[in-house]
Structure formats: C-alpha cells, structure tokens
Design a protein around this motif. Structure first.
Motif, mmCIF file in Angstrom:
data_model
loop_
_atom_site.group_PDB
_atom_site.id
_atom_site.type_symbol
_atom_site.label_atom_id
_atom_site.label_comp_id
_atom_site.label_asym_id
_atom_site.label_seq_id
_atom_site.Cartn_x
_atom_site.Cartn_y
_atom_site.Cartn_z
ATOM 1 N N SER A 194 0.850 -1.187 0.000
ATOM 2 C CA SER A 194 0.000 0.000 0.000
ATOM 3 C C SER A 194 0.883 1.233 0.000
ATOM 4 O O SER A 194 1.894 1.298 0.709
ATOM 5 N N GLU B 171 -5.512 5.184 -2.883
ATOM 6 C CA GLU B 171 -4.478 4.159 -2.919
ATOM 7 C C GLU B 171 -3.705 4.233 -4.237
ATOM 8 O O GLU B 171 -4.275 4.492 -5.299
ATOM 9 N N PRO C 287 -4.997 -3.064 -6.744
ATOM 10 C CA PRO C 287 -5.567 -4.038 -5.807
ATOM 11 C C PRO C 287 -5.026 -5.447 -6.055
ATOM 12 O O PRO C 287 -4.908 -5.896 -7.195
ATOM 13 N N GLY C 288 -4.680 -6.105 -4.943
ATOM 14 C CA GLY C 288 -4.173 -7.465 -5.028
ATOM 15 C C GLY C 288 -2.749 -7.587 -5.525
ATOM 16 O O GLY C 288 -2.248 -8.692 -5.727
ATOM 17 N N ASP D 183 -2.696 1.718 -9.320
ATOM 18 C CA ASP D 183 -4.152 1.753 -9.469
ATOM 19 C C ASP D 183 -4.549 3.007 -10.243
ATOM 20 O O ASP D 183 -5.194 3.925 -9.720
ATOM 21 N N ARG E 240 -8.307 -5.220 -13.379
ATOM 22 C CA ARG E 240 -8.298 -5.104 -11.924
ATOM 23 C C ARG E 240 -8.506 -6.467 -11.260
ATOM 24 O O ARG E 240 -9.273 -7.305 -11.734
ATOM 25 N N ALA E 241 -7.844 -6.655 -10.149
ATOM 26 C CA ALA E 241 -7.910 -7.937 -9.455
ATOM 27 C C ALA E 241 -8.957 -7.970 -8.347
ATOM 28 O O ALA E 241 -9.129 -8.994 -7.693
ATOM 29 N N ASP E 242 -9.694 -6.851 -8.139
ATOM 30 C CA ASP E 242 -10.651 -6.801 -7.026
ATOM 31 C C ASP E 242 -12.083 -7.035 -7.475
ATOM 32 O O ASP E 242 -13.025 -6.793 -6.729
ATOM 33 N N GLY E 243 -12.265 -7.499 -8.695
ATOM 34 C CA GLY E 243 -13.606 -7.775 -9.185
ATOM 35 C C GLY E 243 -14.298 -6.574 -9.770
ATOM 36 O O GLY E 243 -15.341 -6.703 -10.418
ATOM 37 N N ASP E 244 -13.747 -5.399 -9.542
ATOM 38 C CA ASP E 244 -14.319 -4.193 -10.131
ATOM 39 C C ASP E 244 -13.923 -4.128 -11.599
ATOM 40 O O ASP E 244 -12.982 -4.770 -12.044
ATOM 41 N N THR F 18 -5.737 -1.500 -14.482
ATOM 42 C CA THR F 18 -4.666 -0.808 -13.770
ATOM 43 C C THR F 18 -3.453 -0.746 -14.697
ATOM 44 O O THR F 18 -3.431 -1.347 -15.767
#
Length: 1006
Positions: A678, A687, A691-692, A785, A849-853, A857
């Motif tokens: 982070s 951030e 993500p991830g 991100d 993106r790796a957060d499902g959104d 990135t």
C-alpha cells in the motif's frame, strides 16, 4: 547461346573466378619481408619506422591480439616490367568477407608519408604507372592484429574483447607479399562483367533488356581465350560496348552516391584503435580522391577528425587539402554519431555545439544535415535540437532494421514534441555500407516508397563499421551505372547536393510525428549499467560545474574553467557514441569508460567545490547549494539551510512482520516479504498500488535473444518470470523513517532501503544488487491503481506520450522503451511519477483489476540489469546501486521536479551567508537546463531553458547581475536573425513559450 539465364550466370561466375580475376595480376615476384612487434600499446610512427625488424616468411603466423607489428617490405621492380603498371600486393592474412573486423594496416614511405590503408577489400599499393624497371621498393606497414570478435552465427562469448584477457597467441597468417603487374584492361573487363551480370540478375525473366545483356555477356565470354586472358580481354570488352552504352530510361530512379565509411568510434575495438582506423580510412580516401575526379567522400563525427589532427598530422595535411578542394566533405555536425535516446537535453545539444563548431573553426564549413546512419532509434525531442543548432535535415538508415513494421516513407517531414519539423531521408538501399552491387541498386529503386512524387535517394557507399571506405571497384561500378538502361542512375554527390534536389522535387512530403522508434536493439537501454550511470552522473555534474563556476565568475571573478569544461564535455559526448552508452561494445571499452567516468566525476566535483567556496566566503552559516531547476520549498539554490520540516515520519510494525511508514502525507505499508502493498495518498484519500498487487517487486526473466545479445531483448522473454518475493530479512531502519530489505536469488543478493522523509511526497528506494547471474533480465515492478491509455516519459527538453495499449503492431512493438528521469502515469486530477537516478529502459502494461471491479490498472516496470555474454562475457557482473522514487499524487510538474531532485543532490558547506542565484524564473513550467559563460570567452552569460509541462508558459526570468543587453541565440550562441528582442524591464525579462519550446538567451555583461 543458351537462353537459360542460370547457365550463363554459372558460366560467367566460373570464368570470372577461375580465369579473369586471377589474370588481373599476370606476373608477380616476392618481396622481402621483415617484422618488428611493438611491445605493449602502439608506438609513434617515427619509432615504428626506426625499429630494427627481423626476417619473416609468407606463411608465418603473426600478431598477438590487439598487438601492433611493423612490417618492412623491400624489393626491386624487374627490368622486364618497364612500361607496365606495377602494384604491391600485401595480404596480411585477410578474410575478404570481413572488412573492418580483423587485421588492418597503414602503409608508409620511409620518410613517414602515409600512402594508404590495407584491409580485406583493399590490399594493393600502386608502385608506378608505368614503371621504368629497376625501381627500388621500400614500404613500411603499421599492422594492427585486431582479433576477430564478431561471428554472426552464433554469437559466442569470447575473452578476446579485452587485452587483459585475450592472451598472446598469434591471430593471423602472412599470406602474400608480392610485387605484381596490374593489367588494367583485365580489371576493367572484370568490372564490366560484374555490373552486367548483377544487372541481368535483377531484371525480370521476360525483360528484353535481360536477354540483350545475356547475349552480350555470352559473346564476350566466347571472345576470351581462357589460356590468354590478358591478350584477349580487350576483344571481350569490345563485345560489351553496346549494352554498356544503352542509356537509362528518363523515369529511372536517381541515386546520389556519397563516399562513406561509417566508423564506429568504439565497438569491437577500443577507442585507441579507432584513432588508427580513422587514419587508415582517410588515407585511403584521400588517395582515391586523387585518382578519381568524380568521386566525393563524406565523413561525420568531429571527434574522428580531431583525432586525425592530434595524432596523425601527416594524414591531417592530406585531409585538409581534400576538404579545401570540396571533395572530402564534413558531414553531420555532431561530435560523434551518438545514441539519441539516452543522452540528456544539454548533452544532446552539446553534440551539435561541439561538432558544428569544430568544422566551423577548422574549415569554415557548417553542415545543414544531421548524419546518423546507424543510431538505434531517435528520440522525439531531437528535431528541435537539430533546428536550434542551425540545421534542418536528417539522414539515417537504421530504421530499416525494424523487425515488426516497415516504415511507410523514405523522405518525409519528422515532427518533434514542440512541433519543429526536420526534412528526413531514409536511404532505400537499406545499408550504410553500399558497395554498388546490382542487387543493392535495384533494391533501392524497387524499395523507394515515394515513387511518383519523388525519384531521388542517397546511397552511403563504402565499407564501414570498422572502416575502410570506398574502393576503386565501387567507383568503377558507379561510373557504369551513371546512365545504364535497366538500372537506376548513379552519380557521386555531396549530402547537401542530394538534400537540395530531394527538397526541390518533394516540397510537401508526408509528416511523421513523434519518436522514430527502432523495433530492435531495445536492450541497449539497459546493458552495461555502470556506463549508463557514468553518463547520467557526468551530465548532472557538468550542469553543476557550469552553473556554480559561472555564478562565481560573475560574483567573485572566479576563473571560469573554459578549457577543462570543454575537454570534459567532449569526453562525455564521445562516450555517448551509439555502441558505448548503449552497452554494446567489448569489455575493454566499458572497463575504460568506468575509469573515465570516475576521473571526470573527481574533476567536476573539484570545479564545483572551488566555485562554491569562492561564493560562500568565510563564515559558519550552513549553506545548501542546490542546482536543481526548482528545489523543494525552503531550499533556494545557494541558500542558507532551511529549518527541519514540522512533524516527522512514524514507523510502526505490522502483524505480518512488515512495517508501516507514515509522514502525514503518505502512508506506506511494507509487508513481511519486503513488498509495498500500500502507498496511500492521505491528502487525496487514494491508494496508489493496484488491488491485489505489490510494488517494489523484483522480477527475474530469462534473457536469451535470437541474435545480438547485448543489443536485443525479444518479446518472448515475458513468457517466463520469477517474482522475487522471498526475503532474508525485513527490518526497521535505525533512523525511524526507513525499512531495510535483504533478499537472495541464484548467485545474487539484493539489499534495499525504503525511506519516507518528513514532509516528502515520495518514497525513495535505494537498491544495491550484487549481480552474478547469466542471461537474465532483472525488472523492478510498480503496479499502479491508475487507468491510463497513455503515459509520459521524459526525453530531451520535454516529455513524450506513449500508449499503454497494444491496439496495433506499432504499439505492441514498443514493449521496451526509453525514459530519462521520470515516467508519469495519470488519470485526470491524479497521477503517479516514478523517478530514477540512472536507469533508462522500462515497460508499461495494462492489467484487468484484481478486485472484481471493472477497469484496468497500469504497471510500470523499471529495467535494472541484464547479463548478456556477447560481446562482453562479464557484462554487469558485480555490485550496482540504483535510486528510484515513487511519488503518489504527482502531476507532470511534480514528475519534472522530482526527477531533477533525485539526480542533483544538495551540497552543503559553511560560509558567510546566502548566495543569490545568478538567474531565477518564476514559473515552474520553465526549466533552466544550462547557466554558463559563453564559449567564446567574452564573459557573456548564456542561459538555456524550455517549457517542460507541455503547455503554454508566460514567465519572468530575472538576471541577478548587471548586463548591457540580451539576445536570443541558437545553440552555438549566435544571434537568431528571425528572433524578436526579448521583452525586458531592467533585469526582468518576459518570456512566452509554446509547449516544449527551447530558448537560449545570451546576456552581454555590463
């Protein structure tokens, strides 16, 4: 007579090889030969001539790697040869297929007068035409036993690339040392048959002209008595007169042949050997100019001219005469044919300043063209620099080497980042070593992409890379191709004459905008890291030395070190040559480069320290000298030390064994693996890390390109990657504001310190790599991100945007690219900068993106190290130190500022009080790249600056010294006739700049 071309070609080849070519020298007698092997490095000519040689026989081995042997050849011309043309044939053991890449020689008369060079395609020395018979012959040959480094298939690691490891075994076998009768009629028949045979081979099978030539060649071969070639050669030539006299069609393509010998200032030989290569080649060319009245030869790289002047005055005298006659032409106007991707703004400008000034000072000649046939791609900022130096044209050939896309033009306008356009030509002959073969000439005509609107192209003609130049055979072929049916027309012309014709016939060519990216040799942005670090450090040390020496000269009368700075600049510029800075030379070159950069750093540090002490005076006030264009708030250039920033950095442990750094502006989380999971921008509440994913991730790839080990990285390297996530230790730094990480892999070890200083919006990453891998590629990844369709990378006097996508093959081919001090990735309103102190290569990719959104990135990866084995088998082995910084929330101006800061650290000393800057600018978009005294010694102050953000700027520049007027100039500090006088009110000058505009102002001292 057979209609089948293959039968005639087979007959022609055998007759030429086995009967006609051997008959060029029908009689010969051996010369007496003796040799003296110089111990160590080359000796002066006088010493070599005076040495006592020992007898040596043809067939003997000679020449330790990188050695010098002085051969003395003596003999008597037989009385029976009276009235004939006689030449000495001196074969040192040449391989005719490798001109420029093996042993070479320079022939001298006993009085030290240079005669000509010897190389695989030029083994003859004229003795007399005609001879009287009975002449005594005595020649001396300074022979260099340069080892054969390059063998294209395969590229094998070799220890021959450094004198310290090459051993002493003889490399060559003395092959022939004779006096021989030269039969010019037979030689002319050889050229006739070669030209016609090569032309026939390029014509369509059903072409009437092909059949006409085929019949004529068949008749000529019938006329040759194979047992009396010399007696029947004239008869054979007579049967070719008609086909050689047929004129070219009016629409034939026109080729301007320019005599040429592209000599790499260092590559598979050290710098000291290039000095001798240049002497050999120029000796050859001045001799050829005397023999061939139509021939014109052009040579670039002022450094090489300067070497002749300094080291070989006897050769220089001949060169100067040929220049005065207008036939030996200075070309290009640069100090060397440099890389153009990696040199910084000022360095790129100084290439033209020092190159053009040399030719002006020595010959009163100013070139209008930049001449860079072999440079590995061209940065988008270059057109403005060429124009600012007073030139308007560019020639290069190298883009034809691109592997993915074929460039769509051969003649075009090239537009740079500021909108400047340069008339540019790519020779369609697709080589800078044209030898006038029919296949080359036909290829140029077929390949020319501007047919119908233009018909002129240029052909650099002569053996290059390792030198040699144009041969008499090439000149003879060009004479036959001047006006020959079925062929393009060939005429010897200067570069300027070609460009005049090309511009006149094609005044509105197409426009290419942005960099001229070479889809090859991408690894040159990374190979030989210490050479690249030495260059970057030298560029910034020169900036500091000029700035503080100029300030001290104006303020205190400090003696400005004109000669020292001139010498150092030229040394740095030399090492920007396109096989030194790119890391593609032998080990010897890079070993010497590292030592040179260390010496330069010590000299420049001494100049800067002396100037700063003169400015500081005596006292106990702590002063901070900062040469960055826009130092951080509270630290003016030369100002008193600023108080510490309020607050500080908190370091707290994480449950997983990692640590968190927080300074109230950024919060950086480092996990137990030593990865940044982070990087939170507290002000923007955002951030930075995707993500991830994790930043500060070292990644290791296999690196074994299909060819050109030190030069290339092929896209398939990405197919296999090892993430280096195992850490030996992750510990808190003793300063409370850093984290220390140690990790091992293979035979290597990495130590990193991640630090977040109080009041700073950047995370600094200091990386030390003890590198002992082979054929591996080390990257440092920053997944961000940020959703970005393009990103900015710094180039000369600005920045250039590249897409992050791979929509077309053009974008996909840019899988490794160049930046200077920063890469910047942004969405509207928020961005991230990654800045560096010494790396250039990088790649930027998009990831879902790796957060499902939804969305993507952007990952920026910095290229740190490679480990190719050719031409230097020990490339980059050892300890390296890099500094990078991650700056969340940075806009383009922040990227510019932080890039400068990481490269130009503050210097501290004590003195009487604050030192006022010599020049100030009130707009951070305007970056001053140079403050110096004028090169002419007048004491005038020269200030160079540019708009750096890519927008319009209106700024006030204030001179902190009295002056009697200010003038806009070109890079050579000459007034610009078309420039309006700068607006000024006393010491305050108003400047209005368009995006990325470059301006040089000269202040006349009051």
């Amino acid at each position: 007579m057979h209609d089948d071309r293959s039968l005639v070609e087979a007959r022609l080849k055998r007759v030429l090889d086995e009967r006609v070519r051997p008959a060029v020298y029908p009689e010969s007698v051996p010369l007496d030969v003796a040799v003296w092997h110089a111990p160590g490095e080359p000796v002066p000519v006088a010493e070599g001539l005076a040495a006592e040689p020992a007898p040596i026989e043809v067939g003997a081995r000679w020449g330790a790697p990188w050695g010098t042997s002085w051969f003395r050849v003596t003999g008597t011309v037989p009385e029976a040869w009276a009235g004939k043309t006689v030449e000495a044939l001196l074969d040192l053991g040449f391989d005719e297929n490798m001109p420029g890449f093996q042993c070479e020689g320079l022939v001298y008369r006993p009085d030290g007068t240079p005669v000509k060079g010897l190389n695989p395609r030029n083994q003859w020395v004229r003795i007399g035409a005609p001879v009287a018979g009975g002449e005594q012959v005595r020649l001396h040959v300074e022979a260099a036993s340069n080892p054969v480094i390059l063998d294209y298939h395969p590229f094998l690691p070799t220890r021959l690339g450094d004198k310290e490891t090459a051993g002493s075994d003889p490399q060559y076998t003395l092959t022939r040392m004779d006096l021989a009768v030269f039969d010019e009629t037979v030689w002319q028949l050889v050229i006739d048959l070669e030209v016609l045979g090569e032309l026939m081979g390029e014509l369509p099978v059903d072409s009437p002209r092909r059949h006409e030539i085929l019949r004529a060649v068949d008749r000529a071969l019938d006329a040759v008595d194979l047992q009396d070639v010399n007696g029947t050669a004239a008869r054979a030539r007579a049967r070719l007169t008609g086909v050689l006299a047929a004129p070219a069609v009016p629409s034939a393509h026109r080729i301007s042949a320019v005599g040429h010998a592209h000599i790499d200032s260092a590559w598979l030989w050290p710098l000291r050997e290039t000095v001798r290569k240049v002497a050999r080649t120029t000796s050859n060319m001045t001799a050829l100019l005397e023999d061939e009245p139509d021939f014109v030869f052009a040579m670039s790289q002022a450094q090489q001219w300067a070497w002749i002047k300094e080291h070989r005055p006897e050769v220089w005298a001949k060169v100067k005469k040929a220049v005065a006659d207008g036939r030996f032409v200075p070309a290009g106007g640069m100090w060397v044919e440099s890389d153009t991707n990696m040199p910084g703004s000022e360095a790129m400008a100084r290439q033209f300043v020092h190159g053009k000034r040399f030719f002006l000072d020595e010959f009163g000649i100013e070139n209008d063209e930049a001449w860079l046939p072999d440079t590995f791609g061209f940065a988008a900022g270059l057109p403005q620099i060429i124009k600012a130096a007073g030139s308007t044209r560019l020639l290069t050939q190298k883009i034809s080497w691109s592997q993915t896309n074929r460039f769509p033009h051969h003649t075009f306008w090239w537009e740079g980042i500021d909108g400047t356009r340069i008339f540019t030509h790519f020779p369609p002959v697709d080589t800078y070593n044209c030898s006038m073969k029919g296949g080359e000439i036909a290829h140029a005509a077929r390949n020319f992409k501007d047919k119908g609107v233009a018909r002129h192209s240029l052909a650099p003609t002569g053996w290059g890379d390792g030198g040699g130049g144009t041969t008499r055979e090439m000149v003879a072929k060009a004479a036959r191709l001047r006006d020959l049916e079925g062929s393009a027309r060939v005429e010897w012309e200067t570069p300027a004459a070609f460009f005049d014709k090309a511009e006149a016939e094609y005044p509105e060519p197409p426009v290419w905008v942005g960099e001229l990216y070479l889809e090859l040799h991408r690894a040159t942005l990374t190979s030989q890291a210490k050479t690249k670090q030495g260059n970057r450090r030298s560029e910034h040390l020169l900036r500091e030395a000029e700035l503080w020496a100029a300030t001290a000269a104006v303020r205190t009368g400090f003696p400005y070190p004109y000669e020292e700075l001139d010498r150092i600049w030229k040394t740095v510029l030399l090492h920007q040559f396109h096989d030194i800075l790119p890391g593609s030379s032998i080990a010897w070159v890079h070993r010497e480069a590292r030592a040179t950069y260390d010496r330069i750093a010590a000299e420049l540090d001494a100049i800067t320290e002396a100037a700063q002490r003169a400015l500081a005076g005596e006292g106990t006030t702590e002063l901070v000298f900062n040469a960055a264009p826009h130092p951080r708030a509270g630290v003016p250039a030369g100002g008193a030390a600023a108080p510490a920033a309020p607050g500080g950095t908190r370091l707290t442990p994480r449950e997983d064994g990692g640590h968190v750094l927080d300074n109230g502006l950024l919060r950086i989380a480092v996990d137990a693996r030593g990865l940044v999971v982070s990087a939170y921008d507290l002000e923007a509440d955002r951030e930075t890390v995707a993500p991830g994913r994790a930043a500060n991730l070292l990644q290791l790839h296999p690196d074994f390109p299909n060819m050109w080990d030190a030069w290339d990285v092929d896209e398939f390297y990405r197919n296999t990657v090892t993430d280096l996530t195992d850490a030996d230790e992750v510990t808190a730094g003793e300063d409370g504001a850093s984290v220390r990480i140690v990790r091992s892999f293979g035979a290597s070890r990495v130590t990193q310190v991640l630090s977040l200083a109080a009041g700073e919006r950047r995370l600094v990453l200091d990386t030390e790599v003890d590198w002992h891998e082979t054929e591996k590629f080390l990257k440092l990844a920053f997944p961000l991100d940020v959703h970005a369709e393009r990103y900015a990378s710094e180039t000369q006097f600005g920045h250039f945007h590249r897409p992050t996508h791979t929509n077309t093959s053009w974008e996909a081919a840019k899988f490794e690219a160049c930046n200077h001090r920063f890469v910047h990735v942004a969405e509207p309103g928020w961005g991230v900068a990654i800045v560096n102190d010494s790396t250039y290569g990088h790649d930027v990719t998009r990831t879902v993106r790796a957060d499902g959104d939804r969305g993507t990135t952007t990952t920026v990866r910095v290229s740190l190290l490679r480990a190719p084995r050719f031409p230097d088998p020990e490339t980059d082995q050892g300890v390296h130190r890099f500094r990078h910084a991650l700056a969340p929330g940075a806009d383009i101006g922040d990227a510019v500022r932080e890039g400068w800061r990481i490269n130009v650290p503050e210097r501290r000393l004590t003195g009487a009080g604050e030192v006022a800057p010599l020049v100030t600018v009130d707009d951070p978009a305007v970056v001053v790249t140079a403050v110096k005294l004028a090169d002419d010694g007048s004491g005038d102050v020269v200030v160079r600056f540019h708009e750096a953000h890519g927008g319009r700027a209106r700024a006030t520049l204030t001179a902190g010294f009295a002056h009697a007027g200010v003038t806009a100039t070109d890079l050579l500090e000459r007034p610009l006739a078309e420039a309006a006088a700068p607006e000024h009110d006393g010491e305050r000058i108003t400047v209005r700049l368009r995006p990325f505009e470059l301006v040089t102002l000269r202040f006349r001292r009051a």
